[in-house]
Design a protein around this motif. Structure first.
Motif, PDB file in Angstrom:
ATOM      1  N   UNK A   3      -0.114 -27.884 125.706  1.00 18.21           N
ATOM      2  CA  UNK A   3       1.301 -27.729 126.090  1.00 18.21           C
ATOM      3  C   UNK A   3       1.539 -26.530 127.015  1.00 18.21           C
ATOM      4  N   UNK A   4       0.618 -25.595 127.053  1.00 18.68           N
ATOM      5  CA  UNK A   4       0.833 -24.443 127.957  1.00 18.68           C
ATOM      6  C   UNK A   4      -0.104 -24.476 129.164  1.00 18.68           C
ATOM      7  N   UNK A   5      -0.984 -25.466 129.214  1.00 18.46           N
ATOM      8  CA  UNK A   5      -1.873 -25.567 130.373  1.00 18.46           C
ATOM      9  C   UNK A   5      -1.038 -25.928 131.596  1.00 18.46           C
ATOM     10  N   UNK A   6      -1.125 -25.144 132.646  1.00 17.57           N
ATOM     11  CA  UNK A   6      -0.353 -25.434 133.865  1.00 17.57           C
ATOM     12  C   UNK A   6       1.130 -25.217 133.705  1.00 17.57           C
ATOM     13  N   UNK A  54     -13.395 -26.817 129.960  1.00 18.91           N
ATOM     14  CA  UNK A  54     -12.073 -26.661 129.338  1.00 18.91           C
ATOM     15  C   UNK A  54     -11.550 -25.254 129.590  1.00 18.91           C
ATOM     16  N   UNK A  55     -10.220 -25.100 129.446  1.00 20.69           N
ATOM     17  CA  UNK A  55      -9.609 -23.772 129.566  1.00 20.69           C
ATOM     18  C   UNK A  55      -9.532 -23.100 128.203  1.00 20.69           C
ATOM     19  N   UNK A  56      -9.621 -23.895 127.160  1.00 21.54           N
ATOM     20  CA  UNK A  56      -9.462 -23.348 125.816  1.00 21.54           C
ATOM     21  C   UNK A  56      -8.004 -23.216 125.401  1.00 21.54           C
ATOM     22  N   UNK A  84       2.865 -10.095 132.139  1.00 26.59           N
ATOM     23  CA  UNK A  84       3.664 -11.275 132.472  1.00 26.59           C
ATOM     24  C   UNK A  84       3.317 -12.420 131.506  1.00 26.59           C
ATOM     25  N   UNK A  85       4.207 -13.415 131.403  1.00 27.74           N
ATOM     26  CA  UNK A  85       3.890 -14.557 130.531  1.00 27.74           C
ATOM     27  C   UNK A  85       2.575 -15.232 130.913  1.00 27.74           C
ATOM     28  N   UNK A  86       2.288 -15.338 132.213  1.00 27.30           N
ATOM     29  CA  UNK A  86       1.029 -15.987 132.615  1.00 27.30           C
ATOM     30  C   UNK A  86      -0.176 -15.149 132.202  1.00 27.30           C
ATOM     31  N   UNK A  87      -0.043 -13.830 132.306  1.00 31.46           N
ATOM     32  CA  UNK A  87      -1.152 -12.965 131.877  1.00 31.46           C
ATOM     33  C   UNK A  87      -1.343 -13.074 130.364  1.00 31.46           C
ATOM     34  N   UNK A  88      -0.237 -13.135 129.637  1.00 28.45           N
ATOM     35  CA  UNK A  88      -0.329 -13.219 128.168  1.00 28.45           C
ATOM     36  C   UNK A  88      -0.846 -14.585 127.723  1.00 28.45           C
ATOM     37  N   UNK A  89      -0.628 -15.595 128.562  1.00 28.44           N
ATOM     38  CA  UNK A  89      -1.062 -16.951 128.200  1.00 28.44           C
ATOM     39  C   UNK A  89      -2.573 -17.027 127.962  1.00 28.44           C
ATOM     40  N   UNK A  90      -3.353 -16.209 128.692  1.00 29.54           N
ATOM     41  CA  UNK A  90      -4.825 -16.221 128.539  1.00 29.54           C
ATOM     42  C   UNK A  90      -5.229 -16.035 127.080  1.00 29.54           C
ATOM     43  N   UNK A  91      -4.406 -15.283 126.360  1.00 33.09           N
ATOM     44  CA  UNK A  91      -4.769 -14.915 124.992  1.00 33.09           C
ATOM     45  C   UNK A  91      -4.329 -15.968 123.975  1.00 33.09           C
ATOM     46  N   UNK A  92      -3.823 -17.107 124.490  1.00 33.78           N
ATOM     47  CA  UNK A  92      -3.473 -18.230 123.609  1.00 33.78           C
ATOM     48  C   UNK A  92      -4.670 -19.139 123.346  1.00 33.78           C
ATOM     49  N   UNK A  93      -5.769 -18.908 124.028  1.00 39.58           N
ATOM     50  CA  UNK A  93      -6.945 -19.778 123.821  1.00 39.58           C
ATOM     51  C   UNK A  93      -7.262 -19.855 122.329  1.00 39.58           C
ATOM     52  N   UNK A  94      -7.489 -21.083 121.881  1.00 36.45           N
ATOM     53  CA  UNK A  94      -7.632 -21.288 120.430  1.00 36.45           C
ATOM     54  C   UNK A  94      -8.937 -20.734 119.885  1.00 36.45           C
ATOM     55  N   UNK A  95      -9.979 -20.741 120.705  1.00 36.63           N
ATOM     56  CA  UNK A  95     -11.256 -20.140 120.313  1.00 36.63           C
ATOM     57  C   UNK A  95     -11.542 -18.992 121.281  1.00 36.63           C
ATOM     58  N   UNK A  96     -12.291 -18.020 120.834  1.00 39.43           N
ATOM     59  CA  UNK A  96     -12.548 -16.837 121.646  1.00 39.43           C
ATOM     60  C   UNK A  96     -13.425 -17.125 122.851  1.00 39.43           C
ATOM     61  N   UNK A  97     -13.416 -16.220 123.837  1.00 40.62           N
ATOM     62  CA  UNK A  97     -14.253 -16.382 125.030  1.00 40.62           C
ATOM     63  C   UNK A  97     -15.726 -16.522 124.650  1.00 40.62           C
ATOM     64  N   UNK A  98     -16.388 -17.495 125.258  1.00 44.45           N
ATOM     65  CA  UNK A  98     -17.818 -17.690 124.985  1.00 44.45           C
ATOM     66  C   UNK A  98     -18.106 -18.677 123.866  1.00 44.45           C
TER      67      UNK A  98
END
Ligand SMILES: Cc1cc2nc3c(=O)[nH]c(=O)nc-3n(C[C@H](O)[C@H](O)[C@H](O)COP(=O)(O)O)c2cc1C
Length: 197
Positions: free
Chosen positions: A140-143, A134-136, A113-127
């Motif tokens: 413009x796509x937060x919320x 922050x959500x990373x 889904x678009x919301x699931x794919x949104x996780x991978x828009x984080x500008x820096x990698x996990x960690x």
């Protein structure tokens, strides 16, 4: 005592049924098993698919994550799941691999889904260290639900974790005495044996 699980074939079918249900039903207690890596780390991950013969498990992750680096093209991985109602613990071990490209990753991305794919828009990698909480995600796509154009760069960060189980440990808890079986995958499929719990 009446045996609920009378044969190793029943046990294997039970394990497969639980994990297949877990992959399609987010209310299943096995939907989010713990995945362990050889560096000693553990994390919860959503189980996305389980082959009927328990030959392959699929998870989704960020290609920049620590676990993706540890597993890379092939490394030992373990999976631990518990269903309290069924009183069932499943432990699986096998080789894992990260795939960023190819038909499996493409199909998984297309089905997300678009919301699931949104996780991978984080500008820096996990960690990655951050200045504060922050959500990373880009602001413009937060919320907000991202559109297809906004999601395009996210595909580069998406990967599937594929695990080919080689060992299964099945433990069923019962008042009158627990039951436990172990399976190893050989050339002729799964070979099982009862063991003392
Ligand atoms: C309920 C739940 C579900 C999660 N599902 C996933 C998932 O499907 N994929 C994933 O990469 N991380 C998932 N996470 C986050 C991981 O547990 C972990 O924090 C993150 O992936 C970073 O792990 P790493 O540093 O070992 O790479 C989930 C966490 C929770 C609490």
């Amino acid at each position: 005592m009446n045996e609920v699980f009378q044969s190793l074939d029943m046990v294997l079918a039970d394990a497969a049924a639980h994990l297949q249900r877990a992959a399609r039903d987010r209310r299943s207690p096995m939907h989010v098993p713990v995945v362990g890596t050889a560096d000693g780390d553990l994390r919860m991950m959503v189980l996305r698919d389980c082959a009927p013969d328990l030959g392959l498990l699929r998870f989704h992750t960020d290609a920049r994550s620590a676990k993706a680096g540890v597993i890379a093209d092939g490394a030992p991985v373990s999976v631990l799941a518990f269903d309290p109602e069924a009183k069932l613990q499943l432990r699986l071990r096998g080789m894992g691999r990260i795939e960023q490209q190819g038909p499996v990753a493409d199909a998984a991305w297309a089905a997300a889904t678009p919301y699931a794919r949104r996780c991978y828009l984080a500008e820096a990698g996990p960690g990655t260290p951050a200045d504060g909480p922050c959500s990373g995600l880009p602001t413009e796509v937060e919320g907000a639900k991202p559109d297809e154009a906004q999601l395009l760069p996210a595909r580069d960060n998406f990967a599937v974790l594929l695990i080919e189980p080689e060992r299964i440990d099945w433990l069923y808890l019962a008042h009158n005495g627990h039951r436990r079986a172990q399976f190893a995958r050989g050339q002729d499929g799964w070979q099982g044996a009862w063991v003392v719990p």
